[in-house]
Design an enzyme around this catalytic site. Structure first.
Site, PDB file in Angstrom:
ATOM      1  N   LEU A   1      11.221 -20.687  -4.545  1.00 35.33           N
ATOM      2  CA  LEU A   1      10.267 -19.766  -3.912  1.00 35.33           C
ATOM      3  C   LEU A   1       8.987 -19.770  -4.744  1.00 35.33           C
ATOM      4  CD1 LEU A   1       9.577 -17.163  -2.059  1.00 35.33           C
ATOM      5  CD2 LEU A   1      10.455 -15.850  -3.969  1.00 35.33           C
TER       6      LEU A   1
ATOM      7  N   HIS B   1       2.511   3.235  -9.035  1.00 34.40           N
ATOM      8  CA  HIS B   1       2.352   1.811  -9.336  1.00 34.40           C
ATOM      9  C   HIS B   1       3.554   1.295 -10.133  1.00 34.40           C
ATOM     10  CE1 HIS B   1      -1.524   2.009  -7.588  1.00 34.40           C
ATOM     11  NE2 HIS B   1      -2.120   2.653  -8.571  1.00 34.40           N
TER      12      HIS B   1
ATOM     13  N   ASP C   1       0.829  -1.204   0.000  1.00 33.71           N
ATOM     14  CA  ASP C   1       0.000   0.000   0.000  1.00 33.71           C
ATOM     15  C   ASP C   1       0.866   1.258   0.000  1.00 33.71           C
ATOM     16  OD1 ASP C   1      -2.313   1.431  -0.024  1.00 33.71           O
ATOM     17  OD2 ASP C   1      -2.850   1.080   2.064  1.00 33.71           O
TER      18      ASP C   1
HETATM   19  C1  FPP Z   1      -1.817   0.073  -3.384  1.00 34.14           C
HETATM   20  O1  FPP Z   1      -1.395   1.413  -3.405  1.00 34.14           O
HETATM   21  C2  FPP Z   1      -1.365  -0.661  -4.549  1.00 34.14           C
HETATM   22  C3  FPP Z   1      -2.157  -1.285  -5.472  1.00 34.14           C
HETATM   23  C4  FPP Z   1      -3.613  -1.333  -5.411  1.00 34.14           C
HETATM   24  C5  FPP Z   1      -1.586  -1.944  -6.647  1.00 34.14           C
HETATM   25  C6  FPP Z   1      -0.349  -2.770  -6.404  1.00 34.14           C
HETATM   26  C7  FPP Z   1       0.297  -2.997  -7.687  1.00 34.14           C
HETATM   27  C8  FPP Z   1       1.630  -2.982  -7.900  1.00 34.14           C
HETATM   28  C9  FPP Z   1       2.656  -2.783  -6.869  1.00 34.14           C
HETATM   29  C10 FPP Z   1       2.115  -3.139  -9.280  1.00 34.14           C
HETATM   30  C11 FPP Z   1       2.306  -4.429  -9.895  1.00 34.14           C
HETATM   31  C12 FPP Z   1       2.332  -5.691  -9.138  1.00 34.14           C
HETATM   32  C13 FPP Z   1       2.833  -6.857  -9.633  1.00 34.14           C
HETATM   33  C14 FPP Z   1       2.716  -8.090  -8.840  1.00 34.14           C
HETATM   34  C15 FPP Z   1       3.521  -6.924 -10.946  1.00 34.14           C
HETATM   35  P1  FPP Z   1      -2.510   2.548  -3.451  1.00 34.14           P
HETATM   36  O2  FPP Z   1      -2.732   2.919  -4.863  1.00 34.14           O
HETATM   37  O3  FPP Z   1      -3.732   2.089  -2.716  1.00 34.14           O
HETATM   38  O4  FPP Z   1      -1.787   3.687  -2.678  1.00 34.14           O
HETATM   39  P2  FPP Z   1      -2.488   4.849  -1.816  1.00 34.14           P
HETATM   40  O5  FPP Z   1      -3.124   4.179  -0.635  1.00 34.14           O
HETATM   41  O6  FPP Z   1      -1.334   5.697  -1.431  1.00 34.14           O
HETATM   42  O7  FPP Z   1      -3.474   5.538  -2.703  1.00 34.14           O
END
Ligand code: FPP
Length: 256
Positions: free
Chosen positions: A137, A43, A26
């Site tokens: 893994l 992201h 997050d």
């Molecule tokens: C949360 O941050 C993150 C996500 C909902 C997406 C996670 C995706 C990735 C890290 C990219 C790709 C993953 C893989 C496995 C290739 P948020 O957007 O909720 O952050 P915020 O709370 O600050 O708004």
């Protein structure tokens, strides 16, 4: 299919390193906004943190790493952000699967992937097949996953496999449900990490987190690195995992 002892039954061996680490990544959006960048830039940097974390866990001897990449609720985000996330998954699969394979990493995806575009579903299938024999893994990506969805699909699958249980529900045991969860093939997580400052489970592995050690850090996911991972492991090592038993029972080596 190998079945693992549930952590509610046996005391898993705890040495230094957790066997199964589950992470809610997050803070991507806030990382980007704080730098006056569009949320999607967070992201993209999040993918770099995924790569670092997979490598660090493999080096440390973690056997299972499970990442919450897209929750059942994330469809509620603006359409362009959802679309960029899907692009990122596709690019990551296209670019990284060879490296995963070379490093002995098995990739699994859990969640309702039927809602993803066909190209993404196809890449997921190919990546899983290509890495299926690897055993160093297991990297599990939870995509369009929700813990409640998992419990509902497990219940449906159990009743489909054993319809006689509907007439005799008192025969349904914990193991029957556990055997039909999307990650029935993995041990339950020993350590759960959530970055980004929130202290919630957010519909992640609801069943499997029952006895998992929880670790929260304010660090935003794109900044998560090996030092952060080691801090989480250190915190894990310092805890006494009793699974309902007393300290004296643990000292005597209780398993029952
Ligand atoms: C949360 O941050 C993150 C996500 C909902 C997406 C996670 C995706 C990735 C890290 C990219 C790709 C993953 C893989 C496995 C290739 P948020 O957007 O909720 O952050 P915020 O709370 O600050 O708004």
């Amino acid at each position: 299919m190998p079945r693992f002892p549930s952590s509610t039954r046996e005391v898993p061996a705890t040495g230094g390193v957790p066997r199964h680490v589950a992470i809610i990544m997050d803070g991507n959006g806030r990382w980007a906004t704080s730098r006056h960048l569009p949320r999607v830039a967070g992201h993209a940097r999040g993918v770099d943190a995924v790569r670092r974390t997979v490598e660090a866990c493999a080096r440390a001897g973690v056997e299972y790493l499970t990442l919450f990449a897209f929750s059942s609720e994330n469809w509620r985000r603006p359409a362009d952000e959802v679309s960029v996330l899907m692009r990122l998954f596709i690019t990551a699969l296209e670019r990284e699967v060879g490296k995963l394979s070379d490093n002995g990493i098995r990739l699994r995806v859990v969640g309702d992937t039927s809602r993803f575009e066909p190209r993404l579903q196809e890449l997921i299938g190919q990546a899983e097949a290509r890495t299926a024999a690897n055993s160093r893994l297991t990297l599990t990506v939870a995509a369009n996953y929700g813990g409640r969805w998992d419990l509902v699909q497990a219940t449906r699958a159990l009743l489909a496999a054993r319809p006689e249980l509907a007439a005799e529900p008192s025969r349904i045991a914990e193991d029957d449900i556990a055997a039909h969860l999307a990650m029935a093939w993995a041990p339950e997580p020993d350590l759960f990490i959530r970055t980004g400052g929130e202290q919630r489970i957010s519909n992640f592995l609801l069943w499997q987190l029952a006895y998992t050690e929880l670790y929260f850090t304010d660090t935003w996911w794109p900044d998560f690195d090996q030092a952060e991972l080691e801090r989480a492991f250190e915190s894990f090592r310092a805890r006494e995992r009793r699974f309902g038993r007393t300290s004296a029972q643990l000292a005597a080596g209780a398993q029952a």
